[in-house]
Design an enzyme around this catalytic site. Structure first.
Site, short mmCIF file in Angstrom:
data_model
loop_
_atom_site.label_atom_id
_atom_site.label_comp_id
_atom_site.label_asym_id
_atom_site.label_seq_id
_atom_site.Cartn_x
_atom_site.Cartn_y
_atom_site.Cartn_z
N ALA A 114 1.17 -1.22 0.76
CA ALA A 114 -0.31 0.11 -0.06
C ALA A 114 0.98 0.95 -0.16
O ALA A 114 2.23 1.18 0.42
CB ALA A 114 -0.79 0.05 0.70
N LYS A 115 0.53 2.45 -0.38
CA LYS A 115 0.84 3.67 0.15
C LYS A 115 -0.52 4.89 0.02
O LYS A 115 -1.33 4.62 -0.57
CB LYS A 115 1.81 4.53 -1.42
N GLY A 116 0.43 5.93 0.98
CA GLY A 116 -0.24 6.99 0.93
C GLY A 116 0.16 8.19 0.80
O GLY A 116 1.44 7.60 0.37
#
Ligand code: NAD
Length: 425
Positions: A114-116
């Site tokens: 994931a990445k934000g």
């Protein structure tokens, strides 16, 4: 950031998603895997875009845009950093989430990717503004994060303080302290010793393991590093301690070059106090372009994606490039480096030390049982050495470069997890 820089960043980040695809596709097509999983793996499972209104110190309200991209969770909960930067956008977080899936699989952690990120300039926010923005962003992505769902961590522009606010916001919402919801926390708040320098330490372990295959020591190698934040600084410091000579360092605005070796601790202090290396009193000033093409043995891009381009690649003199940043080399530059006989130690291997110690921190938080620095570093070294050995063996066996070998291992693990689970319903 100047407007022209911002425009360039926007177009390069749209390309970055295509680059992530190109790297994936190039390897997937050679793997004789069921084509059905190609489509599943080529797109993120979920991308959440959020709008974060924040009261600024002058009383006005500013609305910030944030994202959380979750690529694939076949092997375990999503995991990946949160970036605060003006150039953050949807394509960028999608690409970074995909890279994170491969990285977590390559070092065999039980996580998906994931990445934000939030579109902002963290250097222009006051402490209070940054706290309010972090808390609002956390509350907006709260429905999709959690210790069994998605566990954020620091990335460019964020740090242990930001992770403390993520922890506290989540804990306030669920009614109890939940250490497992985020990693990269301060040690006094359930963080792991060794996490802060873990990415840089992993870079050092991977480089040392590669040099050992060439029967070369780290001592007296001449190293240039682009980016002097968390990853660049700690990599520089640890490599310097191991006897390497750090001859060049740059950050976004400026840089320094000293053939006799930079005093990394002194430069680090100057950078932390000022936020840049402008007018640093020792060595010569150097630009980012000059650093990438300077006369050195090893080049470590540790800043942002797509800094090693096809324009720069033919002029790179280093024989080894260690990708400490995520996605620093564009696919066309990668090809040029390969043709020129430059060894590239790819990001999904070289910078996996950070998420590995994040994994240790998550485990420690879930068990409320904390490890010593020696235990953390020993376990990290074991995992990085094992991952390097697997990539090295695959590269030998398939007679391919390290990136192809690393992607082959990572994709086959994720595809196998998808196949074993089957499709729901
Ligand atoms: P950071 O914000 O602490 O530091 C980034 C550094 O890069 C700063 O010195 C900044 O001035 C410099 N920089 C930014 N844009 C630049 C440009 N265009 N040219 C030259 N220098 C530039 O970030 P970080 O945590 O050190 O992360 C750096 C890279 O490593 C990112 O690609 C990140 O995704 C990756 N990474 C970080 C971690 C981690 O644990 N922090 C883990 C794995 C990978």
């Amino acid at each position: 950031m100047e407007n022209t820089d911002l425009l360039r960043a926007k177009s390069s980040h749209a390309e970055f998603w295509q680059h992530a695809h190109q790297y994936f596709d190039r390897v997937y097509q050679t793997m004789n895997l069921d084509p059905i999983w190609r489509e599943v793996l080529a797109s993120p499972k979920r991308v959440l875009a959020v709008s974060c209104p924040v009261k600024m110190d002058d009383g006005k309200i500013q609305v910030f845009t944030g994202y959380r991209a979750q690529h694939n969770n076949a092997r375990g909960p999503f995991k990946g950093g949160i970036r605060f930067d003006v150039s953050v956008n949807r394509d960028e977080v999608m690409a970074l989430a995909m890279l994170q899936t491969w990285k977590n699989a390559l070092v065999d952690l039980p996580f998906g990717g994931a990445k934000g990120g939030v579109v902002c300039d963290p250097k222009k926010l006051s402490f209070g503004e940054k706290e309010r923005l972090t808390r609002r962003y956390t509350s907006e992505i709260l429905p999709i994060i959690g210790p069994a769902h998605d566990i954020p961590a620091p990335d460019a522009g964020t740090d242990a303080q930001v992770m403390s606010w993520v922890l506290d916001t989540y804990s306030m919402m669920v009614g109890h302290q939940e250490l497992g919801v985020v990693t990269g926390k301060p040690v006094h708040l359930g963080g792991s010793v060794g996490r802060e320098e873990a990415t840089g330490r992993g870079v050092m372990y991977v480089l040392r393991a590669f040099l050992a295959t060439q029967h070369k020591p780290l001592e007296n190698t001449r190293i240039a590093i682009q980016g002097f934040g968390n990853v660049g600084f700690h990599a520089a410091q640890l490599l310097d301690e191991m006897g390497a000579t750090i001859i060049g360092i740059t950050e976004r605005k400026s840089g320094i070059f000293d053939e006799n070796g930079i005093d990394v601790a002194a430069a680090g202090l100057y950078y932390r106090e000022r936020g840049d290396l402008v007018d640093y009193p020792h060595g010569d000033a150097i630009t980012n372009e000059e650093l990438l093409t300077c006369d050195c043995d090893i080049l470590i891009p540790a800043a942002m994606e797509s800094t090693v381009t096809a324009e720069v690649a033919p002029h790179i003199k280093a024989r080894i490039v260690v990708e400490a940043a995520n996605g620093p080399t564009t696919p066309d530059a990668d090809e040029i480096l390969r043709d020129n006989g430059v060894t590239v130690l790819p990001d999904i291997l070289a910078n996996a030390g950070g998420v590995t110690v994040s994994y240790f921190e998550w485990v420690q938080g879930l068990q409320n049982f904390f490890w010593s620095a020696e235990e953390v570093n020993n376990e990290l070294q074991k995992i990085m050495d094992r991952a390097f050995a697997a990539v090295n063996a695959k590269a030998d066996e398939a007679d391919c470069d390290y990136r192809t070998a690393a992607y082959t291992i990572a994709i086959s693990r994720v595809a196998e997890a998808c196949r074993l689970k089957g499709l729901f319903p």
